[in-house]
Design a protein around this motif. Structure first.
Motif, PDB file in Angstrom:
ATOM      1  N   LYS A 182       0.825  -1.209   0.000  1.00 35.63           N
ATOM      2  CA  LYS A 182       0.000   0.000   0.000  1.00 35.63           C
ATOM      3  C   LYS A 182       0.859   1.260   0.000  1.00 35.63           C
ATOM      4  O   LYS A 182       2.087   1.195   0.096  1.00 35.63           O
ATOM      5  CB  LYS A 182      -0.935  -0.021   1.217  1.00 35.63           C
ATOM      6  CG  LYS A 182      -1.986  -1.128   1.143  1.00 35.63           C
ATOM      7  CD  LYS A 182      -2.954  -1.041   2.330  1.00 35.63           C
ATOM      8  CE  LYS A 182      -4.017  -2.151   2.246  1.00 35.63           C
ATOM      9  NZ  LYS A 182      -4.983  -2.076   3.373  1.00 35.63           N
ATOM     10  N   CYS A 187       1.894   1.996   4.155  1.00 35.98           N
ATOM     11  CA  CYS A 187       2.232   0.909   5.072  1.00 35.98           C
ATOM     12  C   CYS A 187       2.639  -0.299   4.250  1.00 35.98           C
ATOM     13  O   CYS A 187       2.609  -0.251   3.028  1.00 35.98           O
ATOM     14  CB  CYS A 187       1.035   0.573   5.977  1.00 35.98           C
ATOM     15  SG  CYS A 187      -0.400  -0.035   5.066  1.00 35.98           S
ATOM     16  N   CYS A 210       1.203  -3.258   4.134  1.00 33.96           N
ATOM     17  CA  CYS A 210       0.144  -4.235   3.830  1.00 33.96           C
ATOM     18  C   CYS A 210       0.092  -4.497   2.331  1.00 33.96           C
ATOM     19  O   CYS A 210       0.387  -3.626   1.536  1.00 33.96           O
ATOM     20  CB  CYS A 210      -1.224  -3.689   4.244  1.00 33.96           C
ATOM     21  SG  CYS A 210      -1.441  -3.544   6.001  1.00 33.96           S
ATOM     22  N   ILE A 257      -4.830  -5.547   6.551  1.00 36.81           N
ATOM     23  CA  ILE A 257      -4.937  -4.266   7.258  1.00 36.81           C
ATOM     24  C   ILE A 257      -3.948  -4.212   8.415  1.00 36.81           C
ATOM     25  O   ILE A 257      -3.458  -5.250   8.881  1.00 36.81           O
ATOM     26  CB  ILE A 257      -6.376  -4.028   7.790  1.00 36.81           C
ATOM     27  CG1 ILE A 257      -6.799  -5.174   8.721  1.00 36.81           C
ATOM     28  CG2 ILE A 257      -7.360  -3.888   6.644  1.00 36.81           C
ATOM     29  CD1 ILE A 257      -8.136  -4.942   9.409  1.00 36.81           C
ATOM     30  N   CYS A 258      -3.633  -2.995   8.850  1.00 31.97           N
ATOM     31  CA  CYS A 258      -2.716  -2.809   9.970  1.00 31.97           C
ATOM     32  C   CYS A 258      -3.102  -1.509  10.685  1.00 31.97           C
ATOM     33  O   CYS A 258      -3.982  -0.786  10.209  1.00 31.97           O
ATOM     34  CB  CYS A 258      -1.260  -2.765   9.477  1.00 31.97           C
ATOM     35  SG  CYS A 258      -0.833  -1.211   8.672  1.00 31.97           S
ATOM     36  N   CYS A 279      -3.100   1.703   8.151  1.00 28.85           N
ATOM     37  CA  CYS A 279      -4.145   1.924   7.162  1.00 28.85           C
ATOM     38  C   CYS A 279      -5.548   1.911   7.787  1.00 28.85           C
ATOM     39  O   CYS A 279      -6.516   2.286   7.122  1.00 28.85           O
ATOM     40  CB  CYS A 279      -4.026   0.970   5.982  1.00 28.85           C
ATOM     41  SG  CYS A 279      -3.941  -0.774   6.384  1.00 28.85           S
TER      42      CYS A 279
END
Ligand SMILES: [Zn+2]
Length: 475
Positions: free
Chosen positions: A20, A23, A25, A38-39, A42
């Motif tokens: 992304k 980040c 991901c 996801i993290c 984000c």
């Protein structure tokens, strides 16, 4: 009275980076379940910091250069503030007054003319999540949060639904050509909203426009714009006026529905993103990025016409996709003869293989060198045309060279006069009824006679020789 449409397109292009924009991901979640990539970054948890993905800047800059835009030495990210359930941060990181690139255009060839479509806006931003209604519940999937996008807005330069569709086709071709996006509209890699207004032909004024959203195929864009042009003309014809609505295309009913009336432009309270540094696109970095910019489709098409003497029709098809055009060029070099001959083999036979297999040209086991070798075998009379065409599939399936297959499967053309004569005589002896009809004037049977010889010699006969012998013996 005659009207003309004024159309501008706003596109969102998903860049095909592996991670992304801010980040690490995974960016593409097409095959993954909801909320798996996801993290904390984000999903906008408090205290996290974004880190800019270098590859996003590089792909965005490559696209900007391909669109003839001016790359800016310094650009900034800004916060665009609005609330939406699938935007967990409460703002979107985008670019506002200092984007990655400014200006630009795309040439769109149309039937007998060319339209230069100006680019008014080109910037990087992050995507938001997705919301959907299911079983009476509102569901949110954050996978798409932080996926890198380029937003690109054209000037009001397009004059019909067909021109808008042609622009999107050229844009999609370019995105795939330079390798920055899969540009698949059905998967949302390329999204398009259209601004549409109409005016009397010859008028210089811009009338109120409406915005069409939620169109996810090029055919839908064409259909939706045509519907909206018809509606606006009808409205003006009966003395009504157009309001600045936002419309949504309903694919099932092929109709436009009013989503909302657009009042004033929303105030997004843009301000600089304090957690990201400005992007300094140094000359050295820029040159390194631009070194990857290939010859673009229209330039290559013009070169194919000029350098290889191809008809425009062939050049257009051969440059529709980069892998195919690279393949063609390699095959022409390996062949060394008339490029049109290579084009014919490619567009008739290799294209069929590509369509059947769903592969791109560069993925075939039938390499350009093997294709050239097959055409040379046909030219030299070593195999006949039918065997040559059959060889395409045999080479592609086995990965063996054409010469090897001709040798091991005994595919060489039978052109020995004595051998063919024996078979021709056999066919004549076996087909008294046909011989009689032929001699009575039914000369169309010649094709059938030659076909019988082909059958007996497993398709390897020299058809011309067989025909000559039949003509001699049936006289
Ligand atoms: Zn993340």
């Amino acid at each position: 009275m005659e009207y003309e449409a004024i159309i501008g397109l706003e596109t969102h292009i998903q860049l095909n980076t592996s991670s992304k924009i801010f980040c690490s991901c995974k960016a593409d979640s097409w095959f993954d379940g909801p909320n798996t990539n996801i993290c904390p970054v984000c999903t906008g948890m408090p205290g996290v910091l974004p880190v800019l993905n270098k590859a996003v800047v590089e792909k965005g800059a490559l696209l900007a250069a391909a669109m003839n835009a001016d790359l800016q030495p310094v650009s900034y990210f800004d916060r665009k503030n609005y609330f939406y359930p699938d935007l967990p941060k409460g703002y979107q990181i985008s670019q506002y007054d200092r984007p990655l690139a400014k200006g630009g255009w795309l040439e769109v060839p149309l039937d007998g003319y060319q339209r230069r479509v100006g680019i008014w806006k080109l910037h990087l931003e992050e995507d938001a999540g997705k919301t959907k209604n299911e079983n009476g519940q509102r569901m949110i999937d954050f996978n798409r949060c932080g996926v890198p996008l380029v937003e690109m807005v054209t000037g009001p330069d397009l004059r019909s639904a067909d021109e808008a569709a042609a622009y999107l086709i050229r844009l999609r071709q370019l995105l795939r050509w330079i390798g920055v996006s899969e540009a698949d509209m059905e998967k949302g890699h390329l999204r398009c909203d259209a601004n549409v207004s109409v005016r009397l032909k010859g008028s210089e004024t811009f009338n109120t426009k409406t915005e069409i959203k939620n169109v996810n195929s090029i055919e839908a864009v064409r259909a939706a714009i045509n519907k909206e042009i018809e509606r606006q003309v009808r409205e003006y014809e009966r003395g009504g006026k157009i309001e600045a609505w936002t419309l949504e295309w309903d694919e099932d009913t092929q109709t436009l529905k009013k989503m909302r009336s657009k009042e004033t432009e929303a105030d997004y309270r843009y301000f600089r993103e304090p957690d990201l540094l400005p992007v300094h696109l140094t000359e050295a970095w820029k040159s390194a990025i631009l070194a990857d910019l290939p010859e673009l489709p229209l330039a290559r098409k013009a070169r194919f016409i000029g350098e290889y003497g191809l008809p425009e029709y062939d050049a257009d098809l051969l440059t529709a996709e980069r892998s195919l055009s690279d393949y063609f060029e390699s095959a022409v070099k390996a062949y060394g003869g008339d490029p049109k001959r290579v084009s014919n083999w490619l567009l008739n036979d290799v294209m069929r293989m590509l369509n059947e297999s769903g592969k791109i040209a560069g993925e075939l086991s039938l390499t350009p060198a093997y294709l050239a070798e097959i055409i040379k075998l046909v030219d030299a009379g070593t195999v006949n045309t039918n065997t040559g065409k059959a060889l395409l599939d045999k080479v592609n399936e086995s990965g063996k060279s054409p010469a090897q297959l001709v040798e091991s499967e005994g595919l060489a053309k039978v052109s020995d006069a004595g051998a063919i004569r024996a078979v021709v005589e056999q066919v004549i002896a076996e087909s008294p009824a046909e011989v009689e009809s032929y001699r009575a004037g039914k000369v169309g049977l010649m094709g059938w006679f030659v076909g019988q010889v082909m059958k007996k010699l497993q398709g390897k006969a020299d058809a011309q020789k067989a025909r000559e012998l039949f003509e001699e013996l049936l006289k």
